[in-house]
Design a protein around this motif. Structure first.
Motif, PDB file in Angstrom:
ATOM      1  N   LYS A   1       3.838   6.678   1.841  1.00  0.00           N
ATOM      2  CA  LYS A   1       5.091   5.450   1.773  1.00  0.00           C
ATOM      3  C   LYS A   1       4.595   4.512   2.346  1.00  0.00           C
ATOM      4  O   LYS A   1       5.190   3.330   1.854  1.00  0.00           O
TER       5      LYS A   1
ATOM      6  N   ARG B   1       2.545   2.639  -0.042  1.00  0.00           N
ATOM      7  CA  ARG B   1       3.410   2.351  -1.569  1.00  0.00           C
ATOM      8  C   ARG B   1       2.587   3.160  -2.336  1.00  0.00           C
ATOM      9  O   ARG B   1       2.594   2.765  -3.677  1.00  0.00           O
TER      10      ARG B   1
ATOM     11  N   THR C   1       2.388   6.206  -5.048  1.00  0.00           N
ATOM     12  CA  THR C   1       3.597   6.613  -5.980  1.00  0.00           C
ATOM     13  C   THR C   1       2.855   7.908  -6.540  1.00  0.00           C
ATOM     14  O   THR C   1       3.596   8.590  -7.125  1.00  0.00           O
TER      15      THR C   1
END
Length: 429
Positions: A164, A167, A169
């Motif tokens: 998180k 970033r 994903t």
């Protein structure tokens, strides 16, 4: 058959070399003579020491750690692979940067007994900075925690917080035991609660080229060819590697930094003319006009001209023993182009624990910092996140000729430069 480049990273003794050895061993990618020599070596817990397949340096074999970056190659019926085994020690972060610079995927190993530690975060951060988009969280040594789903789930939860902050994903968690081959090539009978793919199944299916820049064609001249033979008295060719995109005969192109426009008259590969060529092929371009082109110049399509700048903002991994301070001068090597550059200021360094900006006036060995640079001559470049090939460079010490930093261009337009905000999150991936 396409190609996937991936790197294994994590803390020392997490089992990176053993994992690679197991992949090679179980996928039948080890030659018979090497296999025979390996089986004559002392075993580890009754199992062949597969780490020896990658730990080739004598110092590594004696210490049982990986110092240098090791590359291995193997092929399955579905895909070709290039594996990079990066060192786990913090003092070899610079080696890890080198290994990760061309990777499409990062396998982040975690010892199931230890969980997410500082080196897990450090290597994940470096991989994220270098533009890697696909991650595998490989929770290794599950046999030493009784193949516990509870242990695995806790590590996945802990790493989710790291992902998180960075970033990230696209993270796929896989429980495994590299030593015993659980979930490496075949799914393990010891981990029946896990319903996902084995490591090799995932590596064979993950997209390999989706991050490649196919829109912005980039070509930098490495060598000007002037044979001046009786057969080709006026021949002038420009040799180099297509960094990204596609080049076609008849394309309208611009020579940079001069800005002169011309047309591609011919493209040669291995002394044979072709109609088009794509990255990462090495080619010779011939132009219709006799223009002034030198080593380090770029030839790009007229509608895809990158920014030409003498100022840039970049992220550096400092690789020298002596610390970096503002005000120093270097040689900036941007592929074939070599220009003088000054570094007026260090904006901040990135804290490995929090991934935030930390004010500093110096960078020590292996630290990651954001800086601004000014060059004596214009360079033709893209931000690294737009184009990994044209967005990277190295800094060279003018006196010794040693490489002292690896750099990623963050911005080439001063209007897009960032302001250093203490405590701000360092990632916007």
């Amino acid at each position: 058959m396409d190609l996937l480049r991936f790197i294994t990273c994590g803390s020392v003794d997490d089992g990176k070399s053993t994992l690679i050895g197991r992949l090679l061993y179980d996928s039948d990618s080890v030659s018979l003579d090497i296999l025979a020599a390996l089986e004559n070596k002392p075993t580890v817990h009754g199992t062949v020491d597969l780490a020896l397949l990658t730990d080739g340096l004598r110092a590594e074999r004696e210490q049982g750690i990986t110092i240098d970056v090791a590359y291995k190659y193997f092929t399955t019926p579905r895909r070709k692979f290039i594996i990079t085994d990066a060192p786990g020690h913090v003092q070899y972060t610079r080696n890890m940067v080198t290994g990760a610079s061309n990777a499409d995927l990062a396998i982040v190993l975690v010892d199931a007994r230890l969980g997410v530690i500082e080196q897990t975060r450090r290597h994940s951060m470096v991989a994220a900075l270098l533009g890697i988009r696909h991650f595998v969280l490989a929770v290794n040594k599950m046999d030493l925690v009784g193949h516990s789903q509870e242990v695995f789930d806790k590590i996945v939860t802990d790493y989710a917080e790291v992902a998180k902050q960075l970033r990230l994903t696209n993270v796929v968690p896989i429980p495994l035991s590299a030593l015993h081959g659980d979930n490496i090539v075949e799914r393990s009978a010891h981990l029946t609660w896990y319903k996902g793919p084995s490591l090799l199944e995932h590596l064979e299916s993950v997209p390999a080229t989706e991050e490649a820049n196919v829109r912005d064609s980039r070509f930098q001249v490495q060598y000007v060819i002037r044979p001046q033979t009786d057969e080709l008295p006026d021949y002038r060719g420009y040799a180099g590697r297509i960094q990204s995109g596609t080049y076609r005969k008849g394309d309208k192109v611009t020579v940079l930094p001069s800005g002169v426009e011309t047309t591609i008259e011919a493209i040669e590969i291995n002394q044979q003319e072709v109609e088009s060529a794509v990255a990462p092929l090495g080619v010779i371009l011939r132009l219709t006009d006799d223009v002034d082109v030198s080593r380090g110049d770029s030839i790009v399509p007229v509608k895809q001209v990158p920014h030409i700048t003498r100022e840039l903002e970049a992220t550096l991994c400092w690789m020298a023993e002596a610390p970096l301070r503002g005000g120093r001068k270097f040689l900036l090597q941007h592929h074939s182009a070599l220009v003088k550059a000054s570094l007026p200021t260090i904006l901040y360094k990135i804290d490995v624990q929090t991934f935030t900006h930390v004010a500093t006036d110096e960078a020590k060995l292996n630290e990651i910092v954001r800086v601004r640079l000014k060059t004596a001559a214009p360079i033709v470049a893209d931000p690294y996140r737009q184009n990994r090939d044209s967005g990277s460079f190295i800094l060279v010490d003018e006196q010794t000729g040693n490489t002292v930093a690896a750099g990623l261009i963050e911005a080439t337009d001063p209007e897009l430069f960032t302001e250093a905000e203490p405590g701000a999150l360092a990632f916007s991936i």
